[in-house]
Design a protein around this motif. Structure first.
Motif, PDB file in Angstrom:
ATOM      1  N   HIS A 150     -41.790 -76.220  40.086  1.00 12.59           N
ATOM      2  CA  HIS A 150     -42.188 -75.285  39.018  1.00 12.59           C
ATOM      3  C   HIS A 150     -41.868 -73.848  39.419  1.00 12.59           C
ATOM      4  N   ARG A 151     -42.166 -73.501  40.663  1.00 13.09           N
ATOM      5  CA  ARG A 151     -41.875 -72.154  41.140  1.00 13.09           C
ATOM      6  C   ARG A 151     -40.376 -71.878  41.148  1.00 13.09           C
ATOM      7  N   ARG A 154     -39.207 -71.166  37.624  1.00 14.30           N
ATOM      8  CA  ARG A 154     -39.586 -69.824  37.164  1.00 14.30           C
ATOM      9  C   ARG A 154     -38.688 -68.752  37.785  1.00 14.30           C
ATOM     10  N   ARG A 155     -38.390 -68.897  39.074  1.00 15.73           N
ATOM     11  CA  ARG A 155     -37.515 -67.928  39.736  1.00 15.73           C
ATOM     12  C   ARG A 155     -36.123 -67.936  39.100  1.00 15.73           C
ATOM     13  N   ASP A 184     -43.931 -64.663  30.535  1.00 15.26           N
ATOM     14  CA  ASP A 184     -43.665 -66.093  30.682  1.00 15.26           C
ATOM     15  C   ASP A 184     -43.882 -66.745  29.324  1.00 15.26           C
ATOM     16  N   THR A 186     -42.781 -69.958  28.591  1.00 14.62           N
ATOM     17  CA  THR A 186     -42.548 -71.392  28.723  1.00 14.62           C
ATOM     18  C   THR A 186     -43.541 -72.158  27.857  1.00 14.62           C
ATOM     19  N   SER A 189     -43.836 -77.794  30.565  1.00 17.54           N
ATOM     20  CA  SER A 189     -43.535 -77.738  31.994  1.00 17.54           C
ATOM     21  C   SER A 189     -42.576 -78.838  32.400  1.00 17.54           C
ATOM     22  N   ALA A 231     -38.293 -73.639  32.297  1.00 18.43           N
ATOM     23  CA  ALA A 231     -39.010 -72.372  32.421  1.00 18.43           C
ATOM     24  C   ALA A 231     -38.292 -71.349  31.558  1.00 18.43           C
ATOM     25  N   GLU A 232     -39.076 -70.457  30.968  1.00 16.64           N
ATOM     26  CA  GLU A 232     -38.499 -69.452  30.067  1.00 16.64           C
ATOM     27  C   GLU A 232     -39.291 -68.159  30.171  1.00 16.64           C
ATOM     28  N   VAL A 233     -38.594 -67.038  30.239  1.00 11.59           N
ATOM     29  CA  VAL A 233     -39.241 -65.726  30.288  1.00 11.59           C
ATOM     30  C   VAL A 233     -38.542 -64.800  29.296  1.00 11.59           C
TER      31      VAL A 233
END
Length: 244
Positions: A150-151, A154-155, A184, A186, A189, A231-233
């Motif tokens: 998950h990390r 996100r990165r 964030d 998202t 997940s 993941a989406e930002v």
């Protein structure tokens, strides 16, 4: 006369809540998609007992629950989490009987087990499904909530947002100045990529008990589903004024 030492000056960052020709804003979205192996396989076991006598039904249900738990616990640390869900013991009335006579009693217990060693998953599920009046549903494949995947996703999403923003700025022959906001966005997940042949359907619902002991059934060949992690930002930047 000696002059007092000059104090260093500090520049307070300027915030730009609104875009202007001198501080144009740029908003981009960063995305990341990873496909990884699952870390956990979750199965649900439903134990059933039926009988005309309430106490006998409860005793049968207790015996089947103990048998299933002993089997699951015999796999040691392979079963990472084991929990008991809903227990139900209800009477069923005789149809069309105005005197409300009890026809039979119906009891169920739900167990949930999470496994981390998939090499024994097929063996365990078939042994559970081979128990009397036992139903097995699963497995469902997932990641741990604390999984580093998950990390990583996100990165990668943040890096994608910065890359996109720089590309837009370069297209205008300018550069980014500052980051205003990072959100964030998202919506999901991790989820299985495709449905496996085993899927979420019941393995088996066994019939009546038998006094004849038989060898353990052949284990099912279960292939883990790959997990799709997203993941989406959304990122807002200021740019140095371009020369258009």
């Amino acid at each position: 006369m000696t002059s007092p030492p000059t104090q260093p000056t500090t520049t307070t960052p300027q915030h730009h809540p609104h875009a202007t020709p001198d501080t144009p804003h740029l908003t981009v979205r960063g995305e990341a998609e990873l496909e990884v192996d699952p870390e956990i396989a979750r199965i649900t076991v439903t134990l059933t007992a039926r009988g005309h006598d309430r106490r006998t039904t409860l005793d049968d249900l207790t015996h089947r629950n103990t048998t299933a738990l002993d089997l699951l616990k015999s796999y040691g640390d392979t079963v990472e989490n084991l929990s008991t869900g809903t227990l139900t013991l209800r009477p069923e009335l005789t149809p069309y009987d105005r005197d409300e006579h009890i026809h039979t009693h119906h009891g169920t217990i739900h167990l949930t087990a999470e496994l981390t060693d998939f090499t024994v998953l097929g063996e365990l599920t078939t042994r559970l499904a081979d128990l009397d009046l036992t139903r097995v549903d699963g497995p469902s494949w997932t990641l741990r909530p604390t999984s580093p995947v998950h990390r990583t996703a996100r990165r990668h999403a943040v890096h994608d947002a910065v890359r996109r923003a720089k590309e837009y700025a370069e297209a205008l022959d300018t550069t980014l100045a500052a980051l205003l906001e990072l959100t964030d966005t998202t919506t999901g997940s991790a989820r299985p990529r495709t449905r496996s042949a085993f899927g979420r359907s019941a393995v088996r619902f066994s019939g009546a008990a038998t006094e004849i002991e038989s060898p353990d059934p052949e284990p099912l060949d279960l292939e883990p589903q790959r997990i799709h992690v997203c993941a989406e930002v959304t990122a807002r930047f200021t740019m140095n004024p371009p020369r258009l």
